[in-house]
Design an enzyme around this catalytic site. Structure first.
Site, PDB file in Angstrom:
ATOM      1  CB  ALA A  10      -0.896  -0.067   1.386  1.00 53.07           C
ATOM      2  NE  ARG A  21      -1.534  10.648  -9.098  1.00 53.80           N
ATOM      3  CZ  ARG A  21      -1.531   9.082  -8.770  1.00 53.80           C
ATOM      4  NH1 ARG A  21      -0.490   9.275  -7.847  1.00 53.80           N
ATOM      5  NH2 ARG A  21      -2.341   8.336  -8.873  1.00 53.80           N
ATOM      6  CD  GLU A  32       6.719  -6.623  -2.116  1.00 50.16           C
ATOM      7  OE1 GLU A  32       5.561  -8.341  -1.037  1.00 50.16           O
ATOM      8  OE2 GLU A  32       6.065  -5.698  -1.892  1.00 50.16           O
ATOM      9  CB  SER A  38      -0.806  -2.763  -5.514  1.00 45.28           C
ATOM     10  OG  SER A  38      -1.906  -1.012  -5.663  1.00 45.28           O
ATOM     11  CB  CYS A  42      -9.158  -4.306   4.255  1.00 45.77           C
ATOM     12  SG  CYS A  42      -8.229  -3.356   5.281  1.00 45.77           S
ATOM     13  CB  VAL A  80      16.153  -5.607   1.058  1.00 46.44           C
ATOM     14  CG1 VAL A  80      16.882  -4.156   0.662  1.00 46.44           C
ATOM     15  CG2 VAL A  80      15.226  -4.859  -1.341  1.00 46.44           C
ATOM     16  CG  ASP A 284       0.665  -1.699   8.401  1.00 48.02           C
ATOM     17  OD1 ASP A 284       0.248  -1.199   8.366  1.00 48.02           O
ATOM     18  OD2 ASP A 284      -0.220  -2.764   8.609  1.00 48.02           O
ATOM     19  CG  ASN A 306      -2.518   3.815   0.227  1.00 46.79           C
ATOM     20  OD1 ASN A 306      -2.745   3.508  -0.468  1.00 46.79           O
ATOM     21  ND2 ASN A 306      -4.311   2.955   1.095  1.00 46.79           N
TER      22      ASN A 306
END
Length: 553
Positions: A10, A21, A32, A38, A42, A80, A284, A306
């Site tokens: 997230a 952007r 990852e 992504s 929940c 990693v 988190d 987020n």
């Protein structure tokens, strides 16, 4: 500038998307460890329960989508293994090829998330039918196991968000569910008197509860077949879900000498910068701080993750966004009940140094003549300043609207009186003329001044200590005869003014009705004719009975 991000559930992808952007020139690389990115943690219970048709609906975007939309690379199945701040490099292990490489960075973002706890005795072996619900891989394995095996009995260890959502979903699939919870109540994040309603809803849906208990021993080898608890209960199982909570995944940070905060998560400033100036932490794995107290806190939620990611992506590319903190706002569904909470509880407010007042407000979510059903709102405010500090709400409808209004009000430091003045939307299908939020503000403000309330807990303590007090039930005679507060005398509201000679103006007096509205009128009558101290029973006789039932369990 080269931005390297570790983690892409997230917060990590939010960093990358916002940075792109703002800046087309930055080089952005994401690593990852898992295969999927992504995805919606929940949403996992709802797929397993059948409300979501396919697991792919929880994974709306893949690495190719991000590459096409934002022109940055996400390398999945890459772990990693080390961070070297002194030379600004990381070590990366490719799980598919077995090769290790180093990668340089200018700015590094740790979005390593959290991990689910595995309590004993489940940590003493590997079992085919014991699962966490944390990653997409977990979800796929549970789904596969349920397809290949007959599951009649499921045990859920813990009663937080995931535990209760899984209990709901499994029950709706026809599975017999048992919840084993170490605390004496369901969902320990909220107060016991509010948690009681969740407990009753679970019992109504035939979920077996083992509160104040824990699993001590297991039966079974490759599969667990029975649980034995500390309180001597034997629970047969076909599947076990571990939902006792999460902890931040800080091993990389700790090995790199990055400072952790008091909560155990990575300590960060308002732009999510760690003790290493070119390393940031989001989601988190990162510590946040409480909007009311200003103190460090840990709220591992996707919405917070987020937000943190967007802030870092903006900051790295010259923006001015900064993190404002959290209230710990949360909401979930439990069968036909909704539970929402925000801010501080009464005890948390006391610990934070406030002088809190607490009220219970029972009001319909919308007009009763078109089916409006009651909400129970527990509100907390500071007695001296009137500042609203927190709220908890339980009800079958309209909880989401009210908890978001209250969270917004608390964020902008609203006082209790301010809640009454909010210009909230009204029409009979959606609200009452005085919305439950308005009533909450009115009762809190009254309680701060000359119209105090007494909670069921306080009244019972008063009675137990045999302190001098008179209690007046102002409901109808039939309601009084059906059930009433111990030692209460009956004087219905129409009879109250004529029956004043039966009361002692110098004694502390408690008045109550069904939910608290009529008793407020009675309180004013008594104060206006010279009674010295008059309390309204918070939430009326309805809430009093709720509380008495809650302490029996």
């Amino acid at each position: 500038m080269k931005i390297v991000i570790i983690g892409s559930v997230a917060a990590g992808t939010s960093v990358a998307a916002k940075a792109r952007r703002n800046d087309e020139t930055a080089e952005i690389v994401v690593y990852e460890e898992g295969h999927d990115i992504s995805y919606s943690v929940c949403g996992m219970p709802y797929f397993l329960g059948g409300e979501v048709d396919t697991v792919d609906e929880l994974i709306p975007r893949d690495a190719k989508w991000f590459k096409k939309r934002f022109e940055f690379d996400i390398h999945t199945n890459h772990r990693v293994t080390a961070v070297h701040p002194e030379i600004k490099e990381i070590e990366v292990f490719n799980k598919e090829t077995g090769n290790t490489k180093t990668e340089a960075y200018d700015k590094l973002i740790l979005a390593t998330g959290s991990y689910s706890l595995t309590p004993p005795p489940f940590n003493q072996g590997t079992f085919e039918n014991v699962f966490h619900v944390k990653t997409m891989d977990n979800t796929k394995k549970i789904d596969q196991y349920m397809q290949n095996n007959e599951v009649k009995h499921a045990a859920i260890i813990g009663s937080g968000f995931i535990g209760l959502e899984m209990a709901e979903q499994f029950t709706q699939k026809g599975i017999n569910v048992s919840i084993i919870e170490l605390a004496d109540q369901v969902f320990p994040k909220i107060d016991p008197d509010m948690s009681y309603h969740l407990q009753e809803k679970l019992k109504e849906n035939e979920v077996d509860l083992y509160l104040g208990d824990k699993v001590e021993t297991l039966e079974g080898n490759q599969k667990v077949t029975q649980l034995h608890t500390a309180n001597g209960k034997d629970i047969p199982v076909d599947l076990v879900i571990l939902a006792v909570g999460v902890r931040p995944s800080t091993s990389l940070a700790e090995a790199a000498g990055i400072k952790l905060g008091d909560t155990g998560a990575i300590s960060v400033n308002t732009v999510m910068q760690t003790s290493e100036k070119d390393i940031y932490a989001v989601g988190d794995v990162a510590e946040s701080y409480h909007l009311i107290t200003g103190k460090p806190t840990y709220h591992p939620l996707g919405s917070t993750a987020n937000k943190m990611g967007r802030i870092v992506g903006d900051h790295l590319t010259g923006g001015s966004l900064s993190f404002k903190g959290t209230l710990g706002t949360g909401i979930f569904r439990l069968f036909d009940l909704t539970v929402g909470y925000t801010g501080l509880s009464y005890s948390e407010a006391q610990k934070a140094g406030f002088n809190p007042i607490v009220i219970h407000n029972i009001k319909p979510a919308h007009a009763t003549y078109i089916g409006g059903k009651n909400l129970l709102i527990k509100g907390v405010a500071d007695k001296e300043t009137g500042r609203v500090l927190g709220a908890q709400i339980v009800g079958p409808e309209g909880v989401d609207k009210r908890i978001d209004v209250l969270a917004t009000a608390i964020t902008f430091k609203a006082n209790a009186e301010d809640l009454f003045h909010l210009d909230l939307a009204y029409a009979p299908p959606f609200s009452t003329t005085k919305d439950p939020v308005h009533y909450t503000g009115m009762v809190l403000e009254n309680a701060r001044h000359e119209l105090p309330v007494i909670t069921p807990e306080e009244l019972l303590a008063h009675l137990k200590e045999q302190k001098p007090i008179q209690i007046v039930d102002v409901r109808s005679k039939s309601a009084y005869e059906k059930a009433h507060v111990e030692q209460a005398m009956h004087l219905s509201m129409p009879e109250l003014r004529k029956g004043l000679e039966a009361l002692d103006k110098n004694l502390p007096t408690v008045v109550y009705c069904n939910k608290g509205v009529t008793s407020n009128t009675a309180q004013n009558v008594l104060l206006n004719v010279g009674f010295k101290t008059v309390y309204v029973l918070s939430g009326g006789h309805t809430n009093y009975q709720y509380y008495k039932n809650s302490i029996k369990h």
